[in-house]
Every structure is written in structure tokens, then in C-alpha cells.
Design an enzyme around this catalytic site. Sequence first.
Site, short mmCIF file in Angstrom:
data_model
loop_
_atom_site.label_atom_id
_atom_site.label_comp_id
_atom_site.label_asym_id
_atom_site.label_seq_id
_atom_site.Cartn_x
_atom_site.Cartn_y
_atom_site.Cartn_z
N HIS A 9 28.71 40.52 24.11
CA HIS A 9 29.34 39.22 24.35
C HIS A 9 29.72 39.15 25.83
CE1 HIS A 9 32.02 35.92 24.49
NE2 HIS A 9 33.14 36.63 24.45
N CYS A 23 34.83 34.61 19.45
CA CYS A 23 33.60 34.94 20.19
C CYS A 23 32.69 35.88 19.42
CB CYS A 23 33.95 35.56 21.54
SG CYS A 23 35.02 34.53 22.55
N ASN A 32 32.01 32.59 30.11
CA ASN A 32 32.17 32.97 28.70
C ASN A 32 31.96 31.73 27.81
OD1 ASN A 32 33.09 33.65 26.17
ND2 ASN A 32 34.99 34.62 26.86
O1 UT7 Z 1 36.06 36.21 24.68
C1 UT7 Z 1 37.34 36.72 24.84
C2 UT7 Z 1 38.04 35.92 25.91
N1 UT7 Z 1 38.98 36.57 26.72
C3 UT7 Z 1 38.75 37.63 27.52
O2 UT7 Z 1 37.73 38.24 27.54
C4 UT7 Z 1 39.87 38.00 28.48
C5 UT7 Z 1 40.01 39.47 28.70
N2 UT7 Z 1 40.81 39.70 29.87
C6 UT7 Z 1 40.33 39.62 31.12
O3 UT7 Z 1 39.14 39.39 31.29
C7 UT7 Z 1 41.24 39.85 32.28
O4 UT7 Z 1 42.49 40.32 31.80
C8 UT7 Z 1 41.44 38.57 33.16
C9 UT7 Z 1 40.15 38.27 33.91
C10 UT7 Z 1 41.82 37.38 32.29
C11 UT7 Z 1 42.55 38.81 34.18
O5 UT7 Z 1 42.23 39.90 34.99
P1 UT7 Z 1 43.36 41.00 35.29
O6 UT7 Z 1 42.79 41.97 36.22
O7 UT7 Z 1 43.85 41.49 33.96
O8 UT7 Z 1 44.45 40.14 36.06
P2 UT7 Z 1 45.97 39.90 35.68
O9 UT7 Z 1 46.07 39.01 34.50
O10 UT7 Z 1 46.64 41.23 35.64
O11 UT7 Z 1 46.46 39.07 36.94
C12 UT7 Z 1 46.47 39.66 38.24
C13 UT7 Z 1 46.91 38.60 39.21
C14 UT7 Z 1 48.14 37.81 38.78
O12 UT7 Z 1 48.93 37.57 39.93
P3 UT7 Z 1 50.27 38.40 40.19
O13 UT7 Z 1 51.13 38.12 39.01
O14 UT7 Z 1 49.83 39.84 40.27
O15 UT7 Z 1 50.76 37.83 41.48
C15 UT7 Z 1 47.56 36.51 38.30
O16 UT7 Z 1 48.45 35.43 38.46
O17 UT7 Z 1 45.86 37.65 39.38
C16 UT7 Z 1 46.39 36.33 39.23
N3 UT7 Z 1 45.36 35.48 38.71
C17 UT7 Z 1 44.52 34.78 39.50
N4 UT7 Z 1 44.42 34.67 40.84
C18 UT7 Z 1 43.47 33.88 41.33
C19 UT7 Z 1 45.04 35.23 37.42
N5 UT7 Z 1 44.01 34.37 37.35
C20 UT7 Z 1 43.68 34.08 38.63
C21 UT7 Z 1 42.70 33.26 39.21
N6 UT7 Z 1 42.62 33.20 40.56
N7 UT7 Z 1 41.82 32.55 38.47
#
Ligand code: UT7
Length: 334
Positions: free
Chosen positions: A261, A119, A291
Site C-alpha cells: 500500500h 486502505c 496515498n
Molecule cells: O494509509 C494510512 C494513512 N496514514 C499514514 O500512512 C500516516 C502514517 N504516518 C506518517 O506517514 C507520518 O507520521 C507523517 C508523514 C504523517 C508525519 O511524519 P513525521 O515524521 O511523523 O512528522 P511529525 O508528525 O512528527 O511532525 C514533525 C513536524 C511537526 O512540527 P513540530 O511540531 O516538530 O514543530 C509537524 O507540525 O513536521 C510538521 N509537519 C509539517 N511541516 C511541513 C507536519 N506536516 C507537515 C507538512 N509540512 N505537511
Amino acid sequence: MEQKTIPHITIEAVGSFVPPRRVTNDELAQTVDTSDEWIRSHTGIGARHLAADGQATSDLAVKAALDAIDRSDLTLDDIDGIIIATATPDHVGFPSTACIVQEKLGLKNIPAMDVVAGCTGFIYGIEVARGMILSGAMTNVLMIGAEKLSSIVDWNDRNTCVLFGDGAGCAIVSRKDEPTERGVQDTILQADGSGYEYLMVNRGGSRSPIREDGVDIKDVTITMDGRKVYNFAVKQLGAMTKDLMERNGLTIDDIDMIIPHQANDRIIQAAAKRLKIPKEKVFVNIEDFANTSAASIPIALRNLEESGGLKKGDRIIIVGFGAGLTSGGSMIVW
Ligand code: UT7
């Protein structure tokens, strides 16, 4: 001894294209276990635009390039170089997507190449263009960030599929020999390869070529350690912006707008908060586009300019991070 003045490297125009098909969070939630509420609260994303089945990254890139040409005082005949930053080339390995774009634009005998920096690709690409212009190899470069991320997303993986969209943006990077305040003033590029596994596509490269063995969709689509990327992103967006201002003797009062970004609004707001940067100085359009990787910054620049928020002479910072893990920032007088 005769004093040589270094030419300025300006961005003459910026164009963009996003495919018309818009998929809202609610629409996505009909096929994946997610919700509008979760996506908005965790990322700020409301919708993404997706390319049609037969449409490749080069098709999006060509439209963005033509939009940029339309918005400039140049014609295609003035273009003597094409650089494309993409993680989703039309073909794996070769040819470069830039060569396909060159053919589609009908440009002959000019250099064309792709840059791979996740990115951060647009910022790396601007610097590659700047270097090539200073070397004398090019004068007016189409620097395109273009992605069809929908082609490498597992549409059943809610951890990743909600985050990405398709699109392209193009900056015309030009040499100006006459005195001007405008131009790319300073750039920082970095990479931390120790994090290469945090954001990747596992198979299809030389490490694990795809032969006759069965292919699991998870192996050919984006895998990501979201938390690790999140932490890196907040740290690097802040560090790059701070360094660019400090080493140029400037404060946020001297900067008209920061265009980060567009990966996650929470990342952007956390980085801005750390630096005590007022909200109105940080441009965010992730709600409409999600994104779009290397395309996100030029699409944002085009949006900002169109809405009257970016004018000639404005001092801006573009800053990003991505797979690699890469990061970079540029200070530009528009
Ligand atoms: O250009 C670079 C590309 N990548 C990025 O920028 C990614 C950077 N990271 C992020 O933006 C964040 O880490 C995410 C948006 C990907 C995730 O947010 P988070 O607050 O870090 O959530 P998490 O991964 O800690 O997940 C929390 C919960 C999990 O459930 P449990 O295990 O707590 O029960 C996930 O399974 O949210 C769940 N989850 C979702 N729930 C509903 C993950 N994705 C989703 C979803 N809908 N789409």
C-alpha cells in the site's frame, strides 16, 4: 470417493483511472504552510491527482472497471459481481457505491456491495471476492478500490492534506476450473480495533450524526495520529510479508515483486529494511499519486504491469494497512 479439485481464483486483468488534475507539492505549498522539501523527505510524495468537483467515487470506479475490461479477454456481460472497497462512498450509509457503479455499467441482476477496511480494503475485497466465487455466488468479479479522498480532507490541515490523492483501480477476479499455477495462493487479514481512533472521520455516523448544529470542518475530515499509524504500518507490512513467505516455505528469492500500500515511502523502506528485502523487489509509485487508500494497490499493479514489471506467472505479494486499524497481505501468482 470422487476427489473435488478446488478451483483457482485468478486475477485476469487490472485497470485503473486517476483524474487528470495533478497538484504538485509546490502548488499545495501556495495555500498551506508546507514545502516540497518537507513532503518529499517525510513521505516520498511529489504530486497527487484530484477529482473534479462534480466527480464522485463511482465515476472514478467506472473508468477503472472499463479499463480492466479492455485489458482482459472478458466483456461486461461476463461480469456477475461487483465489490467496491472505499472509505469515500458517493453517499454516507446507503446506497452502496457498488450499486451506483452497477447501474452506470448497465449490469442487471448481479450482486453488488461495498467493503469498508480503510486502505487495506482492496486486499479484504479480493478475499471477499475469492470466498464468494468459491461459494458459487459469482464467477467473474469486478473488485474495485476507489477513493475521492479529497472530499474528506481538510485542505488547511498540513498534517493530513499533503498525504492523500484520488483514484481508482479494478481487478477482475475470476474462477478457473482448469489446472493452472496462477491465482490467489494465500491471504492473511487482521484488524486491531484498539487503534480505531488513530485514523478516523469523527462525525456524520451514528455516534455523532450531523443535524442542525454547526459543523466544524475538522469533524467531517480525516484526523490522524501519524506516529501511531506509522509504527503500526512498519510493523504490520513486515509481519504480513514475512508470515506469507514463511508459511508457504518461500524466501524473498521466490518472490518476483512486493506491492505494498502506497502511504509513505519511508514506511515502505523501513519495513523492507527490517526484512532485508532488496529495493528492486518493492514497487513504489507514491511520488506521482500520493496515498489513494483502497485504490493504491490496484493502481500500482496496473502501473507495474504497464511498465513491463509484472507478467503472467510472476509470484507477487500485495500487502497493506489502514484505518481500523486493519492490515492484510496476499500472495498471488499473476
Ligand atoms: O494509509 C494510512 C494513512 N496514514 C499514514 O500512512 C500516516 C502514517 N504516518 C506518517 O506517514 C507520518 O507520521 C507523517 C508523514 C504523517 C508525519 O511524519 P513525521 O515524521 O511523523 O512528522 P511529525 O508528525 O512528527 O511532525 C514533525 C513536524 C511537526 O512540527 P513540530 O511540531 O516538530 O514543530 C509537524 O507540525 O513536521 C510538521 N509537519 C509539517 N511541516 C511541513 C507536519 N506536516 C507537515 C507538512 N509540512 N505537511
